[in-house]
Write a protein that holds these residues in place. Sequence first.
Motif: not given
Length: 310
Positions: A47-48, A50-52, A54-55, A57, A62, A64, A274, A277
Amino acid sequence: MTKSVLSAISISLMAFSGAALSADYPSKPIRVIIPFAAGGQGDVFARLIINRIEELKLLPQPMVVVNVPGGGATVGIRKAHSAKADGYSLMYIHQTLMTNEINGKLKFNYQDFTPIAETNNTCLLTVTADGSGIDSAEDWISAAKAQPNGVKEATLIGSAAFFTTEMLSKEAGVKIGYVNAGGGSKRIASILGNHTKTTVLVATPVAKNPKLKGLLYYGAERNSQLPDTPTAMELGYDVISCLNNVWYAPKNVPEQVVTTLSNAFDTVMKDEQLISDIHSRGQEAGFFTGEQLLNRLADSYIRLSDVVKK
């Protein structure tokens, strides 16, 4: 028309269809199967990343997460293996994919998937606790040589932790006595209660608990969280045992899909936020794809397979 002409037309149409499918890829959300429960390390790091993505772009659609736990990860692995090879189903997993096949729990192996990229990893280490009477790797190995099967280790039979100690046992010429304690938290409780002498863990819980002590680290270099813990290589044991987190697609996925995803992972793994993180959560960030990734996977598979041969 003859059958041969019809066959040629059919093949051409299939090729055109595949090219058209991948040209605008992705045109819908991409499902990422995590063969573990929500909240575990695999889930958190997937998730870490994937979220980055998306952020930043990096993809027009997306990704999921779909958690599919059960059967020691085999339920989710089978689901990913049977998915359509169109790039809309991926799997994020480490060496558990290999150990399950080597243990006979799967009838296919990692080569029956298309590895897209490795993005993060953490290596394992042998750990003891206060009151064990073991102060160093040399103490542990000497005790194991003097008492074959007498120095007890908390493990999860068939797991990467178990395979790690078996690799070391082969190299050092010792026999470790196993207690099938279960997952990481149960193994920690076992050594803290002095029911067993050692276990195999990742570095983060060891670095955070002053009652735990690293004896032997199975990375190529020392872990920055535990700089005083020697590597197996330093002591002359050819053992590397890490959890390399890899993004897999079903086998025979279109090449354009591989390229698109690989480029997205390559870009995101250069992102300083990232990287920071990932490091703050106790893992190493690193991007590997193509031939380099295949070589890393092959080396890991050979090392794990040798345990069964023993």
